[in-house]
Design an enzyme around this catalytic site. Structure first.
Site, PDB file in Angstrom:
ATOM      1  N   SER A 165       0.666  -1.125   0.005  1.00  0.00           N
ATOM      2  CA  SER A 165      -0.152  -0.036  -0.046  1.00  0.00           C
ATOM      3  C   SER A 165       0.834   1.194   0.064  1.00  0.00           C
ATOM      4  O   SER A 165       1.922   1.553   0.692  1.00  0.00           O
ATOM      5  CB  SER A 165      -0.823  -0.118   1.291  1.00  0.00           C
ATOM      6  N   LYS A 166       0.244   2.485  -0.833  1.00  0.00           N
ATOM      7  CA  LYS A 166       1.282   3.576  -0.981  1.00  0.00           C
ATOM      8  C   LYS A 166       0.532   4.530   0.078  1.00  0.00           C
ATOM      9  O   LYS A 166       1.086   5.708   0.195  1.00  0.00           O
ATOM     10  CB  LYS A 166       0.545   4.186  -2.268  1.00  0.00           C
ATOM     11  N   SER A 167      -0.426   4.201   0.778  1.00  0.00           N
ATOM     12  CA  SER A 167      -1.208   4.899   1.571  1.00  0.00           C
ATOM     13  C   SER A 167      -0.373   5.558   2.979  1.00  0.00           C
ATOM     14  O   SER A 167      -0.335   6.780   3.147  1.00  0.00           O
ATOM     15  CB  SER A 167      -2.512   4.246   2.341  1.00  0.00           C
ATOM     16  N   LYS A 191     -13.707  -4.103   3.304  1.00  0.00           N
ATOM     17  CA  LYS A 191     -14.630  -3.084   3.083  1.00  0.00           C
ATOM     18  C   LYS A 191     -16.027  -3.405   3.624  1.00  0.00           C
ATOM     19  O   LYS A 191     -16.700  -2.372   4.422  1.00  0.00           O
ATOM     20  CB  LYS A 191     -14.624  -2.376   1.874  1.00  0.00           C
ATOM     21  N   ASN A 228     -14.433   2.598   3.336  1.00  0.00           N
ATOM     22  CA  ASN A 228     -12.910   2.716   3.308  1.00  0.00           C
ATOM     23  C   ASN A 228     -12.194   3.373   4.114  1.00  0.00           C
ATOM     24  O   ASN A 228     -11.209   3.524   4.025  1.00  0.00           O
ATOM     25  CB  ASN A 228     -12.531   2.441   1.877  1.00  0.00           C
ATOM     26  N   ASP A 272     -13.532   6.073  -2.154  1.00  0.00           N
ATOM     27  CA  ASP A 272     -13.238   5.459  -3.162  1.00  0.00           C
ATOM     28  C   ASP A 272     -14.052   5.984  -4.412  1.00  0.00           C
ATOM     29  O   ASP A 272     -13.494   6.490  -5.511  1.00  0.00           O
ATOM     30  CB  ASP A 272     -13.589   4.092  -3.120  1.00  0.00           C
ATOM     31  N   ALA A 322     -17.763  -6.199 -12.193  1.00  0.00           N
ATOM     32  CA  ALA A 322     -18.915  -5.994 -11.228  1.00  0.00           C
ATOM     33  C   ALA A 322     -18.713  -6.343  -9.724  1.00  0.00           C
ATOM     34  O   ALA A 322     -19.456  -6.689  -8.907  1.00  0.00           O
ATOM     35  CB  ALA A 322     -20.121  -6.928 -11.562  1.00  0.00           C
ATOM     36  N   GLY A 344     -16.644  -5.335  -5.754  1.00  0.00           N
ATOM     37  CA  GLY A 344     -16.806  -3.849  -4.680  1.00  0.00           C
ATOM     38  C   GLY A 344     -16.679  -2.716  -5.189  1.00  0.00           C
ATOM     39  O   GLY A 344     -17.683  -1.676  -4.888  1.00  0.00           O
ATOM     40  N   GLY A 402      -5.160   3.834 -12.396  1.00  0.00           N
ATOM     41  CA  GLY A 402      -5.899   4.200 -11.143  1.00  0.00           C
ATOM     42  C   GLY A 402      -4.933   5.130 -10.325  1.00  0.00           C
ATOM     43  O   GLY A 402      -5.666   5.338  -9.034  1.00  0.00           O
TER      44      GLY A 402
END
Ligand code: NDP
Length: 265
Positions: free
Chosen positions: A16-18, A65, A86, A101, A123, A125, A230
């Site tokens: 994760s880049k968060s 989530k 999220n 998101d 299709a 989350g 993204g």
């Protein structure tokens, strides 16, 4: 430690880049906060883990989530509608849940002008929350998915849906990969002949996967279409989460100026 603690919960979470995004913004804006990552195996333990770690807020990624949604005491109306959270913020022992998101995605695609008809490949989350916000904003969303099961909920909500077998191609302004095809493999999100039938008439192609050029975006480029990965969705959902974490003390652009450095370091 006088600052506030934040984290991302997921499994896996090492990629994760968060943490980088949020810590750059904390430092740049002079906010006393620290953001870590936590690999949560059992989603039912989300709430007790949150309090045990003494956190002020978290982001939640795959596969938790829905557990995050269940853990909240209060839900923002959009998060309630789509059933996925999220971002969680704690205030006086109460957990408030948001979905950032979908608004992040909406902002990322709003750079494309004169867009009305959108084809979603996938299709899952992410498609669920993003299709809802697009519809609220007046876009027409069609969902094309490999298998029929996940399409049922969308069909019940009045979206046009098709599997690879039942799909009749039309002209779409944007074709968007909402699947994980191409994330850790070289798969296209739909059979090539179906993609060849929809990409040429599209204005652009978008992928929610970031940090690599997927086979889908490679194909779109070979057909001379503008493409977008993204990264902006990730950045924008992070900025909106940061606004909640810091009680709307900073503007979107102030946060962006620091957080976007995570994509060039
Ligand atoms: P889900 O697991 O909920 O759904 C996965 C979807 O992908 C399903 O529709 C599934 O189809 C389809 N799929 C998976 N593999 C293939 C394949 N090989 N061929 C065709 N279809 C396939 O995933 P999410 O919705 O949570 O995530 C989707 C993507 O969005 C991920 O790549 C994730 O990294 C990305 N994402 C990016 C964000 C960002 O900020 N940029 C934020 C959130 C997510 P089926 O129903 O047939 O199994």
């Amino acid at each position: 430690m006088t600052g506030q603690l934040f984290a991302i919960f997921g499994n896996p979470v090492s990629h994760s880049k968060s943490p980088l995004m949020h810590n750059l913004a904390f430092k740049g804006l002079g906010f006393e906060g620290c953001y870590n990552r936590y690999r949560l195996e059992d989603g039912t333990k989300l709430k007790e883990t949150f309090f045990a770690l003494g956190l002020r807020g978290i982001n939640i990624t795959v596969p938790h989530k829905e557990h995050a949604y269940a853990a909240c005491d209060e839900l923002d109306p959009f998060a309630r509608k789509v059933g996925a959270v999220n971002t969680i913020v704690e205030k006086k022992g109460i957990l408030y849940g948001y979905n950032t998101d979908a608004p992040g995605f909406l902002k990322a695609i709003s750079e494309f002008e004169n867009v009305k008809k959108v084809l979603f490949l996938g299709a899952g989350g992410t498609a669920q929350s993003t299709s809802a916000i697009l519809r609220d904003e007046g876009y027409e969303v069609t969902l094309l998915n490999r298998s029929a099961g996940r399409l049922e909920r969308f069909a019940q909500e009045g979206f046009k849906t098709a599997t690879f077998e039942t799909f009749t191609p039309e002209s779409y302004d944007l074709v968007i990969n909402m699947t994980s095809a191409g994330l850790e493999d070289d798969a296209l999100p739909a059979p090539k002949e179906l993609l060849d039938a929809v990409i040429p008439s599209a204005k652009a192609c978008v992928d929610v996967i970031y940090g690599k050029e997927t086979p889908f975006l490679k194909l779109a480029k070979s057909l001379r279409k503008p493409t977008k990965d993204g990264s902006n969705m990730l950045l924008y959902q992070g900025i909106i989460a940061f606004e909640h974490f810091t009680d709307h003390r900073y503007t979107f652009d102030e946060i962006k100026a620091h957080m976007e450095k995570a994509f060039t370091l």
